[in-house]
Write an enzyme that holds these catalytic residues in place. Sequence first.
Site, PDB file in Angstrom:
ATOM      1  N   ARG A 126     -10.537  10.230   1.573  1.00 39.01           N
ATOM      2  CA  ARG A 126     -10.557  10.685   2.894  1.00 39.01           C
ATOM      3  C   ARG A 126     -11.452  11.501   3.054  1.00 39.01           C
ATOM      4  O   ARG A 126     -12.061  11.871   4.200  1.00 39.01           O
ATOM      5  CB  ARG A 126      -8.981  11.280   2.863  1.00 39.01           C
ATOM      6  CG  ARG A 126      -8.236  10.076   3.070  1.00 39.01           C
ATOM      7  CD  ARG A 126      -6.708  10.752   3.127  1.00 39.01           C
ATOM      8  NE  ARG A 126      -5.760   9.588   3.085  1.00 39.01           N
ATOM      9  CZ  ARG A 126      -4.400   9.757   2.999  1.00 39.01           C
ATOM     10  NH1 ARG A 126      -3.924  11.068   3.030  1.00 39.01           N
ATOM     11  NH2 ARG A 126      -3.557   8.688   2.737  1.00 39.01           N
ATOM     12  N   LYS A 158       1.403   9.933   5.699  1.00 35.38           N
ATOM     13  CA  LYS A 158       1.463   8.382   6.193  1.00 35.38           C
ATOM     14  C   LYS A 158       2.776   7.835   5.626  1.00 35.38           C
ATOM     15  O   LYS A 158       2.647   6.779   5.602  1.00 35.38           O
ATOM     16  CB  LYS A 158       0.159   7.886   5.721  1.00 35.38           C
ATOM     17  CG  LYS A 158      -1.107   8.277   6.224  1.00 35.38           C
ATOM     18  CD  LYS A 158      -2.541   7.498   5.954  1.00 35.38           C
ATOM     19  CE  LYS A 158      -3.513   8.157   6.674  1.00 35.38           C
ATOM     20  NZ  LYS A 158      -4.851   7.283   6.426  1.00 35.38           N
ATOM     21  N   LYS A 162      -2.182  -1.473  -3.898  1.00 38.02           N
ATOM     22  CA  LYS A 162      -2.879  -0.251  -3.813  1.00 38.02           C
ATOM     23  C   LYS A 162      -2.203   0.993  -3.877  1.00 38.02           C
ATOM     24  O   LYS A 162      -1.233   0.889  -3.275  1.00 38.02           O
ATOM     25  CB  LYS A 162      -3.785  -0.354  -2.670  1.00 38.02           C
ATOM     26  CG  LYS A 162      -4.552   0.706  -2.198  1.00 38.02           C
ATOM     27  CD  LYS A 162      -5.282   0.654  -0.797  1.00 38.02           C
ATOM     28  CE  LYS A 162      -5.959   1.964  -0.634  1.00 38.02           C
ATOM     29  NZ  LYS A 162      -6.536   1.762   0.722  1.00 38.02           N
ATOM     30  N   SER A 208      -9.985   5.555  -4.712  1.00 45.05           N
ATOM     31  CA  SER A 208     -11.204   6.581  -4.976  1.00 45.05           C
ATOM     32  C   SER A 208     -10.558   7.667  -6.037  1.00 45.05           C
ATOM     33  O   SER A 208     -11.350   8.045  -7.135  1.00 45.05           O
ATOM     34  CB  SER A 208     -11.244   7.347  -3.740  1.00 45.05           C
ATOM     35  OG  SER A 208     -10.062   7.775  -3.201  1.00 45.05           O
ATOM     36  N   GLU A 226       7.701  -6.797   1.598  1.00 45.73           N
ATOM     37  CA  GLU A 226       6.212  -6.932   2.427  1.00 45.73           C
ATOM     38  C   GLU A 226       5.705  -8.196   1.992  1.00 45.73           C
ATOM     39  O   GLU A 226       5.015  -8.733   2.895  1.00 45.73           O
ATOM     40  CB  GLU A 226       5.320  -5.756   1.981  1.00 45.73           C
ATOM     41  CG  GLU A 226       5.890  -4.449   2.434  1.00 45.73           C
ATOM     42  CD  GLU A 226       5.711  -4.036   3.848  1.00 45.73           C
ATOM     43  OE1 GLU A 226       4.995  -4.839   4.593  1.00 45.73           O
ATOM     44  OE2 GLU A 226       6.154  -3.150   4.336  1.00 45.73           O
ATOM     45  N   LYS A 258       0.994  -1.161  -0.085  1.00 47.89           N
ATOM     46  CA  LYS A 258       0.019   0.126   0.043  1.00 47.89           C
ATOM     47  C   LYS A 258       0.841   1.190  -0.033  1.00 47.89           C
ATOM     48  O   LYS A 258       1.725   1.534   1.009  1.00 47.89           O
ATOM     49  CB  LYS A 258      -1.071  -0.109   1.124  1.00 47.89           C
ATOM     50  CG  LYS A 258      -1.922   1.218   1.280  1.00 47.89           C
ATOM     51  CD  LYS A 258      -2.798   1.211   2.350  1.00 47.89           C
ATOM     52  CE  LYS A 258      -3.508   2.441   2.317  1.00 47.89           C
ATOM     53  NZ  LYS A 258      -4.507   2.199   3.555  1.00 47.89           N
ATOM     54  N   TYR A 283     -14.909   0.943  -7.102  1.00 43.83           N
ATOM     55  CA  TYR A 283     -16.358   1.723  -6.745  1.00 43.83           C
ATOM     56  C   TYR A 283     -17.194   1.537  -8.187  1.00 43.83           C
ATOM     57  O   TYR A 283     -18.308   1.824  -8.200  1.00 43.83           O
ATOM     58  CB  TYR A 283     -16.017   3.198  -6.477  1.00 43.83           C
ATOM     59  CG  TYR A 283     -15.205   3.161  -5.447  1.00 43.83           C
ATOM     60  CD1 TYR A 283     -15.556   3.058  -4.040  1.00 43.83           C
ATOM     61  CD2 TYR A 283     -13.698   3.542  -5.416  1.00 43.83           C
ATOM     62  CE1 TYR A 283     -15.013   3.042  -3.051  1.00 43.83           C
ATOM     63  CE2 TYR A 283     -13.016   3.484  -4.319  1.00 43.83           C
ATOM     64  CZ  TYR A 283     -13.306   3.338  -3.116  1.00 43.83           C
ATOM     65  OH  TYR A 283     -12.768   3.340  -1.849  1.00 43.83           O
TER      66      TYR A 283
HETATM   67  C1  PBG Z   1      -7.030   3.438   5.207  1.00 38.97           C
HETATM   68  C2  PBG Z   1      -7.440   3.336   3.933  1.00 38.97           C
HETATM   69  C3  PBG Z   1      -7.582   4.299   2.954  1.00 38.97           C
HETATM   70  C4  PBG Z   1      -8.226   3.837   1.947  1.00 38.97           C
HETATM   71  C5  PBG Z   1      -8.549   2.348   2.109  1.00 38.97           C
HETATM   72  N1  PBG Z   1      -8.354   2.237   3.331  1.00 38.97           N
HETATM   73  C6  PBG Z   1      -6.980   5.795   2.722  1.00 38.97           C
HETATM   74  C7  PBG Z   1      -5.865   6.081   3.474  1.00 38.97           C
HETATM   75  O1  PBG Z   1      -4.765   5.256   3.527  1.00 38.97           O
HETATM   76  O2  PBG Z   1      -5.789   6.987   3.890  1.00 38.97           O
HETATM   77  C8  PBG Z   1      -8.020   4.322   0.629  1.00 38.97           C
HETATM   78  C9  PBG Z   1      -9.233   3.833  -0.469  1.00 38.97           C
HETATM   79  C10 PBG Z   1      -9.453   4.613  -1.531  1.00 38.97           C
HETATM   80  O3  PBG Z   1      -8.724   5.699  -1.817  1.00 38.97           O
HETATM   81  O4  PBG Z   1     -10.324   4.295  -2.373  1.00 38.97           O
HETATM   82  N2  PBG Z   1      -7.093   2.494   6.116  1.00 38.97           N
END
Ligand code: PBG
Length: 435
Positions: A313, A325, A356, A382, A341, A303, A421
């Site tokens: 968010r 992050k 991701k 997203s 990982e 990720k 989505y």
């Molecule tokens: C956080 C989480 C995130 C997403 C899924 N789980 C955002 C982040 O790491 O801030 C993002 C998913 C998306 O953007 O569609 N645990």
Amino acid sequence: MASTVFHSPCACSAPSIKSLDGQNYVGLKPSANLRFKFSCVKTTVKARESQRLFIVRAGETHDGQIKKLGLSDAECEAAVVAGNAPEAPPVPPKPAAPAGTPVVPSLPLNRRPRRNRKSPALRASFQETDLSPANFVYPLFIHEGEEDTPIGAMPGCYRLGWRHGLVEEVAKARDVGVNSIVLFPKVPDALKTPTGDEAYNDNGLVPRTIRLLKDKYPDLVIYTDVALDPYSSDGHDGIVREDGVIMNDETVHQLCKQAVSQARAGADVVSPSDMMDGRVGAIRAALDAEGFHHVSIMSYTAKYASSFYGPFREALDSNPRFGDKKTYQMNPANYREALVEAREDESEGADILLVKPGLPYLDIIRLLRDKSPLPIAAYQVSGEYSMIKAGGVLKMIDEERVMMESLMCLRRAGADIILTYFALQAAKSLCGEKR
Ligand code: PBG
């Protein structure tokens, strides 16, 4: 009608029908008969098989009678042998090129790859990858309200009321063969704390919602998100020390409680998205200690600290209150680190490895597909969704086609399942339901 098929236990084995334009249709749209048959079949597999056989035979036109058209076979052969072959259409003339086309000798090629692409039927025969609603996991945002609230940055997505809107959305998805969802809660600010304890409240929004959904749809596959950010007053995935450091092992302790609480409510797959070290092994042990050996772990293995998460968010109001992050999510510049990982997650007992975001990280999907025997998931996040939607709304791209192409490409890169989505919209399209 289609719902009859997809609600039956055989939904996942619904035949996929390849059309001439190379699309795969799963969901039996073209065969109304089959749907009708399914709806009146008893539950045994045998009965279903025999129904299918019956349908195939009923589709044939010969009913045992051989039609007499004139000459016998022997007379026809004799005519040809005697040099009186019957008429057939001539070879069509060579189509003309436009005036001014240069006249050139043919290139001396013994391989012309375009030969295998020359017609829709050939292209369909040689298609290497396919896409089916069974590959999709549908991420759904939920909140405590009764109404569905549109999410500004994600046209077509809503924070769904957990008791009404959500249940209806799940029913729609199941109707077109999408039977897997992942839940993301919008937690009231008053319940957010620095240690995110609401994450393991057995009567919190997520466990309550899982119980409701399992009551209505026992065979629905429910994935959950394991991370503290929706519950953290700091908006981080872990507990933040006063100097800003995200505390690893203390966070993992909380995540284990969160995963067990979700499992207790009936979650099928818990999905740690927090990127703390060692959380997969710790969650596996915590689940097993409580008797949840059957609950799977989908690890967010690679990720990345990505700007493509912006709209998500906003949807959950989960922006970090300070900083970023980058001390736990991966550097987008890194490739080999994904293997570090992946090895950890495999040895700690992950059942599925997730990459991701999706489209900008196809190389990472391919890397894990080649290096691991485990199923691979891709998350079309997203920001990827919103870009395609925005391009479509502005008429700069064909939204439907770009959507299908992006999903197909994630599959081609090596993803078994795709969190998207677009799950409902794409599944409708695959079922031939044009909107
Ligand atoms: C956080 C989480 C995130 C997403 C899924 N789980 C955002 C982040 O790491 O801030 C993002 C998913 C998306 O953007 O569609 N645990």
